[in-house]
Write a protein that holds these residues in place. Structure first.
Motif, mmCIF file in Angstrom:
data_model
loop_
_atom_site.group_PDB
_atom_site.id
_atom_site.type_symbol
_atom_site.label_atom_id
_atom_site.label_comp_id
_atom_site.label_asym_id
_atom_site.label_seq_id
_atom_site.Cartn_x
_atom_site.Cartn_y
_atom_site.Cartn_z
ATOM 1 N N LEU A 1 -9.945 80.367 34.967
ATOM 2 C CA LEU A 1 -10.178 81.145 36.192
ATOM 3 C C LEU A 1 -10.293 82.639 35.904
ATOM 4 O O LEU A 1 -11.141 83.330 36.476
ATOM 5 C CB LEU A 1 -9.084 80.863 37.215
ATOM 6 C CG LEU A 1 -9.103 79.454 37.804
ATOM 7 C CD1 LEU A 1 -7.895 79.218 38.704
ATOM 8 C CD2 LEU A 1 -10.387 79.190 38.554
ATOM 9 N N MET B 1 -13.838 73.560 41.492
ATOM 10 C CA MET B 1 -12.379 73.553 41.594
ATOM 11 C C MET B 1 -11.783 72.257 41.047
ATOM 12 O O MET B 1 -10.789 72.286 40.341
ATOM 13 C CB MET B 1 -11.953 73.765 43.052
ATOM 14 C CG MET B 1 -10.455 73.872 43.220
ATOM 15 S SD MET B 1 -9.702 75.222 42.279
ATOM 16 C CE MET B 1 -10.214 76.609 43.248
ATOM 17 N N PHE C 1 -11.262 72.376 37.363
ATOM 18 C CA PHE C 1 -10.135 73.194 36.923
ATOM 19 C C PHE C 1 -8.802 72.504 37.217
ATOM 20 O O PHE C 1 -7.876 72.556 36.423
ATOM 21 C CB PHE C 1 -10.174 74.569 37.580
ATOM 22 C CG PHE C 1 -11.397 75.347 37.213
ATOM 23 C CD1 PHE C 1 -11.619 75.772 35.915
ATOM 24 C CD2 PHE C 1 -12.360 75.643 38.163
ATOM 25 C CE1 PHE C 1 -12.755 76.470 35.568
ATOM 26 C CE2 PHE C 1 -13.498 76.337 37.831
ATOM 27 C CZ PHE C 1 -13.693 76.752 36.532
ATOM 28 N N GLU D 1 -14.697 78.990 27.397
ATOM 29 C CA GLU D 1 -14.335 80.360 27.773
ATOM 30 C C GLU D 1 -14.762 81.349 26.692
ATOM 31 O O GLU D 1 -15.236 82.448 26.999
ATOM 32 C CB GLU D 1 -12.833 80.474 28.028
ATOM 33 C CG GLU D 1 -12.425 80.060 29.410
ATOM 34 C CD GLU D 1 -12.067 78.590 29.494
ATOM 35 O OE1 GLU D 1 -11.222 78.130 28.708
ATOM 36 O OE2 GLU D 1 -12.622 77.903 30.365
ATOM 37 N N ARG E 1 -13.728 83.320 34.421
ATOM 38 C CA ARG E 1 -14.778 83.257 35.442
ATOM 39 C C ARG E 1 -14.726 84.434 36.396
ATOM 40 O O ARG E 1 -15.762 84.887 36.890
ATOM 41 C CB ARG E 1 -14.715 81.920 36.175
ATOM 42 C CG ARG E 1 -15.466 80.879 35.351
ATOM 43 C CD ARG E 1 -14.799 79.536 35.374
ATOM 44 N NE ARG E 1 -15.502 78.588 34.522
ATOM 45 C CZ ARG E 1 -15.209 78.375 33.256
ATOM 46 N NH1 ARG E 1 -14.270 79.078 32.653
ATOM 47 N NH2 ARG E 1 -15.863 77.477 32.542
ATOM 48 N N MET E 2 -13.536 84.948 36.666
ATOM 49 C CA MET E 2 -13.433 86.155 37.492
ATOM 50 C C MET E 2 -14.095 87.336 36.781
ATOM 51 O O MET E 2 -14.762 88.151 37.403
ATOM 52 C CB MET E 2 -11.970 86.461 37.808
ATOM 53 C CG MET E 2 -11.378 85.491 38.814
ATOM 54 S SD MET E 2 -9.586 85.670 39.017
ATOM 55 C CE MET E 2 -9.439 87.353 39.541
ATOM 56 N N MET F 1 -6.150 76.056 33.086
ATOM 57 C CA MET F 1 -6.747 76.481 34.343
ATOM 58 C C MET F 1 -6.635 77.992 34.507
ATOM 59 O O MET F 1 -7.578 78.643 34.941
ATOM 60 C CB MET F 1 -6.083 75.775 35.525
ATOM 61 C CG MET F 1 -6.764 76.096 36.850
ATOM 62 S SD MET F 1 -6.180 75.109 38.222
ATOM 63 C CE MET F 1 -4.499 75.649 38.396
ATOM 64 N N ARG F 2 -5.502 78.567 34.141
ATOM 65 C CA ARG F 2 -5.327 80.024 34.288
ATOM 66 C C ARG F 2 -6.356 80.786 33.477
ATOM 67 O O ARG F 2 -7.006 81.699 33.981
ATOM 68 C CB ARG F 2 -3.915 80.430 33.887
ATOM 69 C CG ARG F 2 -2.889 80.129 34.941
ATOM 70 C CD ARG F 2 -1.575 80.712 34.551
ATOM 71 N NE ARG F 2 -1.040 79.884 33.472
ATOM 72 C CZ ARG F 2 0.234 79.756 33.205
ATOM 73 N NH1 ARG F 2 1.129 80.399 33.881
ATOM 74 N NH2 ARG F 2 0.639 78.984 32.235
#
Length: 171
Positions: free
Chosen positions: A144, A129, A132, A106, A147-148, A140-141
């Motif tokens: 995600l 998915m 994750f 990340e 990536r958003m 995972m939070r």
């Protein structure tokens, strides 16, 4: 390392990363992306004969080979861990620190995005998915959310491979 307007190839260590990196040689040769090794992904770049431009890893992941590679070293630390921040003081002055929640994947994605990288092409980085869901809920939070944020520029190498299939196979 200048990232603005350049494609960035980020190499992690998820399943199949060595095979995918070998398959990415044509992309590396054609587009001359900034090469970012995440943890042992930097070792994979070196083993395939590529010089990483940037290595991002936790301090404990940085090997002697990485230190000696000539790459720009960025130590990823958790901004809430005071002990990691204190440990960073012992690094050389040409090593950078990147406080960032989440993991080093990340951190690499956010760095590439924030510094204006044109495309963030990933090899061996979580992209499905199931990847994750296999992580803990906390990891995972953050994955995600990152990536958003970077999604408009994010491309997994396996997707590029799929697009390279000749059009007569699509019908």
């Amino acid at each position: 390392t200048e990232l603005e307007g350049r494609p960035i190839l980020i190499v992690g260590t998820r399943k199949g990363y060595k095979k995918d990196l070998r398959a990415a040689k044509g992309v590396i040769t054609a587009f001359k992306p900034v090469l970012v090794g995440v943890g042992e992904g930097a070792e994979a770049l070196l083993a395939e004969g590529f010089q990483p431009d940037i290595i991002i890893a936790r301090a404990a992941q940085i090997s002697r080979k990485m230190w000696q590679s000539g790459a720009e070293l960025i130590v990823h630390i958790d901004p809430h861990q005071q002990s990691e921040q204190e440990d960073f003081a012992s690094f050389s002055s040409d090593t950078h620190v990147l406080p960032c929640l989440g993991n080093s994947e990340e951190a690499a994605l956010l760095l590439g995005y924030e510094k204006g990288g044109e495309w963030l092409i990933t090899v061996g980085v979580r992209s499905h998915m199931r990847d994750f869901l296999a992580q803990g809920e906390e990891d995972m939070r953050s994955a995600l959310l990152v990536r958003m944020k970077v999604g408009e520029r994010l491309v997994d190498f396996k997707s590029l491979q799929a697009l390279a299939i000749p059009s007569h196979h699509w019908s």
